[in-house]
Every structure is written in structure tokens, then in C-alpha cells.
Design a protein around this motif. Structure first.
Motif, mmCIF file in Angstrom:
data_model
loop_
_atom_site.group_PDB
_atom_site.id
_atom_site.type_symbol
_atom_site.label_atom_id
_atom_site.label_comp_id
_atom_site.label_asym_id
_atom_site.label_seq_id
_atom_site.Cartn_x
_atom_site.Cartn_y
_atom_site.Cartn_z
ATOM 1 N N ILE A 112 0.638 -1.144 0.052
ATOM 2 C CA ILE A 112 0.128 0.087 0.077
ATOM 3 C C ILE A 112 0.659 1.161 0.047
ATOM 4 N N ALA A 113 0.359 2.437 -0.200
ATOM 5 C CA ALA A 113 1.066 3.477 -0.133
ATOM 6 C C ALA A 113 -0.098 4.573 0.533
ATOM 7 N N VAL A 114 0.371 5.251 1.754
ATOM 8 C CA VAL A 114 -0.704 6.026 2.594
ATOM 9 C C VAL A 114 -0.168 7.586 2.792
ATOM 10 N N ARG A 115 -0.728 8.370 3.185
ATOM 11 C CA ARG A 115 -0.182 9.745 3.452
ATOM 12 C C ARG A 115 -0.024 9.604 5.054
ATOM 13 N N PRO A 116 0.987 10.521 5.702
ATOM 14 C CA PRO A 116 0.663 10.674 6.965
ATOM 15 C C PRO A 116 -0.539 11.211 7.626
ATOM 16 N N PHE A 117 -0.673 10.655 8.985
ATOM 17 C CA PHE A 117 -1.911 11.010 9.676
ATOM 18 C C PHE A 117 -1.529 10.859 10.980
ATOM 19 N N GLN A 118 -2.476 11.233 11.779
ATOM 20 C CA GLN A 118 -2.490 10.757 13.345
ATOM 21 C C GLN A 118 -3.785 10.851 14.116
ATOM 22 N N ARG A 119 -3.852 10.279 15.076
ATOM 23 C CA ARG A 119 -4.903 10.121 16.015
ATOM 24 C C ARG A 119 -4.601 9.614 17.418
ATOM 25 N N THR A 120 -5.275 10.317 18.350
ATOM 26 C CA THR A 120 -4.893 9.973 19.711
ATOM 27 C C THR A 120 -6.192 9.190 20.438
ATOM 28 N N VAL A 121 -5.806 8.036 21.003
ATOM 29 C CA VAL A 121 -7.107 7.332 21.764
ATOM 30 C C VAL A 121 -6.483 6.942 22.962
ATOM 31 N N ASP A 122 -7.278 6.885 24.039
ATOM 32 C CA ASP A 122 -6.691 6.717 25.390
ATOM 33 C C ASP A 122 -5.251 7.345 25.845
ATOM 34 N N GLY A 123 -5.092 8.471 25.304
ATOM 35 C CA GLY A 123 -3.886 9.078 25.451
ATOM 36 C C GLY A 123 -2.411 8.519 24.916
ATOM 37 N N VAL A 124 -2.995 7.560 23.819
ATOM 38 C CA VAL A 124 -1.962 6.952 23.129
ATOM 39 C C VAL A 124 -1.986 7.239 21.516
ATOM 40 N N LEU A 125 -0.802 7.758 21.102
ATOM 41 C CA LEU A 125 -0.604 8.150 19.721
ATOM 42 C C LEU A 125 -0.526 7.086 18.634
#
Length: 158
Positions: A112-125
Motif C-alpha cells: 500500500i501507499a498512504v499519507r501521514p496521519f495521526q489520531r490519539t485514543v486513550d492518550g496513545v498516539l
């Protein structure tokens, strides 16, 4: 060499990138991984802070982030109290991941090939972030902590 806009991730069925591919609506990246919350200090009782997550990130066909399903199966301490059998934290995480993957229509495992992203759940990146130091730039998958860099062929370092 500059970080590309879209980061290649190679499918390797016998490694940590064994649950990546395409499905009817785009691409996916999945894993079962332990993680600590941001700001964790060892004095906080690491056995209860180290959590096992089932993670499924989805992307469109062009690699743009869509959504994540992130589920905490339990802690390291819970896994150590009941390390075997279908009720163990690790078994439950793997079962949940299999269910999420089965729900992806026309799923196939491939690069695959994906773009950078981020999400925080339960204080975890969680995410694919661009990192930089005096030696250069790379993309790092969190919380798995494996890095993608030149020659940008989808292979990683852990």
C-alpha cells in the motif's frame, strides 16, 4: 532524499506488515500492538499502563486517511495473569483483528501507499508521522515504532 507525500508500505506476510492491503473502498493497515499512553513514567506501574490494542486504519485509494478502529483488549498485567487460551488478552486482540479484517469487502493483502496521519485514543498516539533529526527525515508508524525511509520501497526498520 525527501520524504514522499505518499509513504509506501510493503506487504510482508511473515513480518509486522502482514495485515496491509486493499479493499473495495481503498486501503487498510492493521495490527495488534502494545502501547503506553503519552507521558507514561515507569513509576506509574508499567504493567497496568502497557495496553494491547487492535488497530485498523483505513484510507482511500489515493492513500488519504479515512478512519481508525482502535480497541483495547487489555493490559500487560492482565495478559500475564491469564497468558493462554481463548480468553487471554492477546487471543482476544487477535480474534478482534480477524473480525475487523473479515468485514472489509473484497480484501486483498498487498503493498500500500498512504499519507501521514495521526489520531490519539486513550492518550496513545496512533498514526504515521514524519520525523526528523540531524541525519535526515523518515516516516514512523506509531505506536508500533517502525520507520520507513530511503530508498522508500516500503521496507521498514524497527
Amino acid at each position: 532524499m525527501a520524504v514522499p507525500e505518499v509513504i509506501p508500505i510493503a506487504y510482508d506476510p511473515n513480518q509486522r506488515s502482514g495485515a496491509v492491503g486493499r479493499y473495495a473502498e481503498g486501503q487498510f493497515l492493521a495490527s495488534v500492538t502494545y502501547a503506553f499512553p503519552q507521558g507514561f513514567r515507569p513509576a506509574d506501574g508499567w504493567e497496568e499502563q502497557k495496553r494491547l490494542y487492535t488497530v485498523l486504519h483505513t484510507f482511500d485509494a489515493a492513500g488519504r486517511y479515512r478512519d481508525s478502529e482502535i480497541w483495547c483488549a487489555g493490559t500487560w498485567a492482565e495478559q500475564q495473569r491469564a497468558p493462554h487460551g481463548d480468553d487471554s488478552v492477546l487471543s482476544q486482540a487477535r480474534i478482534h483483528l480477524a473480525k475487523l479484517l473479515r468485514a472489509l469487502p473484497r480484501r486483498s493483502y498487498t503493498d500500500i501507499a498512504v499519507r501521514p496521519f495521526q489520531r490519539t485514543v486513550d492518550g496513545v498516539l496512533f498514526g504515521l508521522l514524519i520525523e526528523e533529526d540531524e541525519d535526515g527525515s523518515w516516516a514512523e508508524l506509531y505506536p508500533d515504532r517502525y520507520a520507513f525511509g530511503p530508498p522508500w520501497d516500503g521496507t521498514y526498520d524497527s
